[in-house]
Design a protein around this motif. Structure first.
Motif, PDB file in Angstrom:
ATOM      1  N   THR A  24       7.142 -12.389  17.681  1.00 23.88           N
ATOM      2  CA  THR A  24       5.744 -12.762  17.889  1.00 23.88           C
ATOM      3  C   THR A  24       4.982 -11.604  18.518  1.00 23.88           C
ATOM      4  O   THR A  24       5.573 -10.647  18.995  1.00 23.88           O
ATOM      5  N   THR A  25       3.675 -11.743  18.520  1.00 23.05           N
ATOM      6  CA  THR A  25       2.799 -10.720  19.096  1.00 23.05           C
ATOM      7  C   THR A  25       2.237 -11.204  20.420  1.00 23.05           C
ATOM      8  O   THR A  25       1.689 -12.300  20.498  1.00 23.05           O
ATOM      9  N   LEU A  26       2.389 -10.393  21.444  1.00 28.86           N
ATOM     10  CA  LEU A  26       1.767 -10.655  22.738  1.00 28.86           C
ATOM     11  C   LEU A  26       0.353 -10.116  22.651  1.00 28.86           C
ATOM     12  O   LEU A  26       0.146  -8.964  22.251  1.00 28.86           O
ATOM     13  N   ARG A  27      -0.622 -10.957  22.992  1.00 26.27           N
ATOM     14  CA  ARG A  27      -2.028 -10.571  22.882  1.00 26.27           C
ATOM     15  C   ARG A  27      -2.713 -10.542  24.242  1.00 26.27           C
ATOM     16  O   ARG A  27      -2.296 -11.197  25.173  1.00 26.27           O
ATOM     17  N   GLU A  28      -3.803  -9.789  24.271  1.00 24.94           N
ATOM     18  CA  GLU A  28      -4.602  -9.620  25.476  1.00 24.94           C
ATOM     19  C   GLU A  28      -5.272 -10.931  25.910  1.00 24.94           C
ATOM     20  O   GLU A  28      -5.448 -11.175  27.096  1.00 24.94           O
ATOM     21  N   ALA A  29      -5.685 -11.751  24.947  1.00 21.27           N
ATOM     22  CA  ALA A  29      -6.397 -12.996  25.226  1.00 21.27           C
ATOM     23  C   ALA A  29      -5.881 -14.088  24.296  1.00 21.27           C
ATOM     24  O   ALA A  29      -5.116 -13.817  23.367  1.00 21.27           O
ATOM     25  N   ARG A  30      -6.329 -15.317  24.511  1.00 20.25           N
ATOM     26  CA  ARG A  30      -5.876 -16.444  23.685  1.00 20.25           C
ATOM     27  C   ARG A  30      -6.385 -16.361  22.256  1.00 20.25           C
ATOM     28  O   ARG A  30      -5.769 -16.909  21.345  1.00 20.25           O
ATOM     29  N   ASP A  31      -7.468 -15.708  22.030  1.00 17.28           N
ATOM     30  CA  ASP A  31      -8.053 -15.578  20.697  1.00 17.28           C
ATOM     31  C   ASP A  31      -7.096 -14.800  19.790  1.00 17.28           C
ATOM     32  O   ASP A  31      -6.710 -13.681  20.105  1.00 17.28           O
ATOM     33  N   PRO A  32      -6.687 -15.384  18.639  1.00 11.28           N
ATOM     34  CA  PRO A  32      -5.768 -14.676  17.734  1.00 11.28           C
ATOM     35  C   PRO A  32      -6.308 -13.332  17.237  1.00 11.28           C
ATOM     36  O   PRO A  32      -5.541 -12.488  16.793  1.00 11.28           O
ATOM     37  N   ALA A  33      -7.612 -13.146  17.341  1.00 13.29           N
ATOM     38  CA  ALA A  33      -8.212 -11.877  16.923  1.00 13.29           C
ATOM     39  C   ALA A  33      -8.239 -10.846  18.057  1.00 13.29           C
ATOM     40  O   ALA A  33      -8.660  -9.712  17.844  1.00 13.29           O
ATOM     41  N   SER A  34      -7.782 -11.235  19.247  1.00 11.92           N
ATOM     42  CA  SER A  34      -7.791 -10.292  20.369  1.00 11.92           C
ATOM     43  C   SER A  34      -6.766  -9.184  20.138  1.00 11.92           C
ATOM     44  O   SER A  34      -5.833  -9.347  19.351  1.00 11.92           O
ATOM     45  N   PRO A  35      -6.943  -8.073  20.825  1.00 13.66           N
ATOM     46  CA  PRO A  35      -6.024  -6.950  20.618  1.00 13.66           C
ATOM     47  C   PRO A  35      -4.563  -7.305  20.886  1.00 13.66           C
ATOM     48  O   PRO A  35      -4.247  -7.996  21.856  1.00 13.66           O
ATOM     49  N   LEU A  37      -0.937  -6.450  22.130  1.00  9.95           N
ATOM     50  CA  LEU A  37      -0.374  -5.564  23.142  1.00  9.95           C
ATOM     51  C   LEU A  37       0.972  -5.003  22.702  1.00  9.95           C
ATOM     52  O   LEU A  37       1.247  -3.826  22.882  1.00  9.95           O
ATOM     53  N   VAL A  38       1.805  -5.886  22.119  1.00  9.35           N
ATOM     54  CA  VAL A  38       3.139  -5.478  21.683  1.00  9.35           C
ATOM     55  C   VAL A  38       3.710  -6.575  20.793  1.00  9.35           C
ATOM     56  O   VAL A  38       3.342  -7.741  20.924  1.00  9.35           O
ATOM     57  N   THR A  39       4.601  -6.201  19.887  1.00 10.18           N
ATOM     58  CA  THR A  39       5.346  -7.185  19.106  1.00 10.18           C
ATOM     59  C   THR A  39       6.693  -7.364  19.779  1.00 10.18           C
ATOM     60  O   THR A  39       7.385  -6.387  20.080  1.00 10.18           O
ATOM     61  N   LEU A  40       7.049  -8.625  20.024  1.00 15.33           N
ATOM     62  CA  LEU A  40       8.305  -8.951  20.698  1.00 15.33           C
ATOM     63  C   LEU A  40       9.294  -9.512  19.691  1.00 15.33           C
ATOM     64  O   LEU A  40       8.922 -10.285  18.812  1.00 15.33           O
ATOM     65  N   ASP A  41      10.544  -9.141  19.809  1.00 12.60           N
ATOM     66  CA  ASP A  41      11.596  -9.589  18.896  1.00 12.60           C
ATOM     67  C   ASP A  41      12.113 -10.976  19.270  1.00 12.60           C
ATOM     68  O   ASP A  41      12.019 -11.400  20.427  1.00 12.60           O
ATOM     69  N   ALA A  42      12.673 -11.658  18.300  1.00 13.34           N
ATOM     70  CA  ALA A  42      13.355 -12.929  18.560  1.00 13.34           C
ATOM     71  C   ALA A  42      14.452 -12.667  19.592  1.00 13.34           C
ATOM     72  O   ALA A  42      15.124 -11.635  19.553  1.00 13.34           O
ATOM     73  N   GLY A  43      14.600 -13.576  20.542  1.00 11.45           N
ATOM     74  CA  GLY A  43      15.594 -13.423  21.597  1.00 11.45           C
ATOM     75  C   GLY A  43      15.089 -12.686  22.822  1.00 11.45           C
ATOM     76  O   GLY A  43      15.759 -12.678  23.855  1.00 11.45           O
ATOM     77  N   VAL A  59       4.586 -12.973  31.287  1.00  8.79           N
ATOM     78  CA  VAL A  59       5.002 -11.571  31.350  1.00  8.79           C
ATOM     79  C   VAL A  59       6.110 -11.308  30.343  1.00  8.79           C
ATOM     80  O   VAL A  59       7.079 -12.058  30.268  1.00  8.79           O
ATOM     81  N   ALA A  60       5.951 -10.234  29.595  1.00 10.70           N
ATOM     82  CA  ALA A  60       7.025  -9.726  28.735  1.00 10.70           C
ATOM     83  C   ALA A  60       7.706  -8.621  29.547  1.00 10.70           C
ATOM     84  O   ALA A  60       7.213  -7.494  29.598  1.00 10.70           O
ATOM     85  N   ALA A  72       4.644 -22.213  20.627  1.00 12.95           N
ATOM     86  CA  ALA A  72       5.650 -22.654  19.652  1.00 12.95           C
ATOM     87  C   ALA A  72       6.725 -21.599  19.403  1.00 12.95           C
ATOM     88  O   ALA A  72       7.789 -21.915  18.873  1.00 12.95           O
ATOM     89  N   THR A  73       6.486 -20.350  19.782  1.00 18.79           N
ATOM     90  CA  THR A  73       7.491 -19.303  19.569  1.00 18.79           C
ATOM     91  C   THR A  73       8.544 -19.275  20.672  1.00 18.79           C
ATOM     92  O   THR A  73       9.530 -18.558  20.554  1.00 18.79           O
ATOM     93  N   LEU A  74       8.350 -20.066  21.729  1.00 19.99           N
ATOM     94  CA  LEU A  74       9.318 -20.110  22.826  1.00 19.99           C
ATOM     95  C   LEU A  74      10.446 -21.070  22.481  1.00 19.99           C
ATOM     96  O   LEU A  74      10.210 -22.185  21.985  1.00 19.99           O
ATOM     97  N   ALA A  75      11.659 -20.655  22.740  1.00 18.25           N
ATOM     98  CA  ALA A  75      12.817 -21.532  22.531  1.00 18.25           C
ATOM     99  C   ALA A  75      12.751 -22.654  23.562  1.00 18.25           C
ATOM    100  O   ALA A  75      12.283 -22.445  24.680  1.00 18.25           O
TER     101      ALA A  75
END
Length: 83
Positions: A24-35, A37-43, A59-60, A72-75
């Motif tokens: 999933t992608t960690l974003r700056e704000a709740r808006d899906p169009a926000s910048p 920050l980083v793509t996080l891997d499964a696990g 926090v990542a 929904a991406t959280l186990a």
């Protein structure tokens, strides 16, 4: 509490350690169009601080970044012992 010197809040919460069930992608704000920050891997680990609607804020730790991702991406949390 670890963010108290960087992020102001009227109260601070204890983080709950979670894992991502899918990339999933960690974003700056709740808006899906926000910048992004980083793509996080499964696990990857995620320190959940708050749930807001369908979004998780936290926090990542591997990236050292604070942001939002789809809850929904959280186990799911493991079942408590003896349940």
């Amino acid at each position: 509490m670890r963010l108290a010197d960087r992020v102001f809040a009227p109260h601070y919460a204890q983080a709950v350690s979670r894992r991502l069930r899918e990339p999933t992608t960690l974003r700056e704000a709740r808006d899906p169009a926000s910048p992004a920050l980083v793509t996080l891997d499964a696990g990857a680990s995620f320190e959940l601080l708050d749930l807001i609607g369908d979004d998780a804020w936290g926090v990542a730790p591997t990236a050292g970044l604070v942001g939002y991702l789809p809850a929904a991406t959280l186990a799911p949390l493991p079942a408590a012992a003896g349940s």
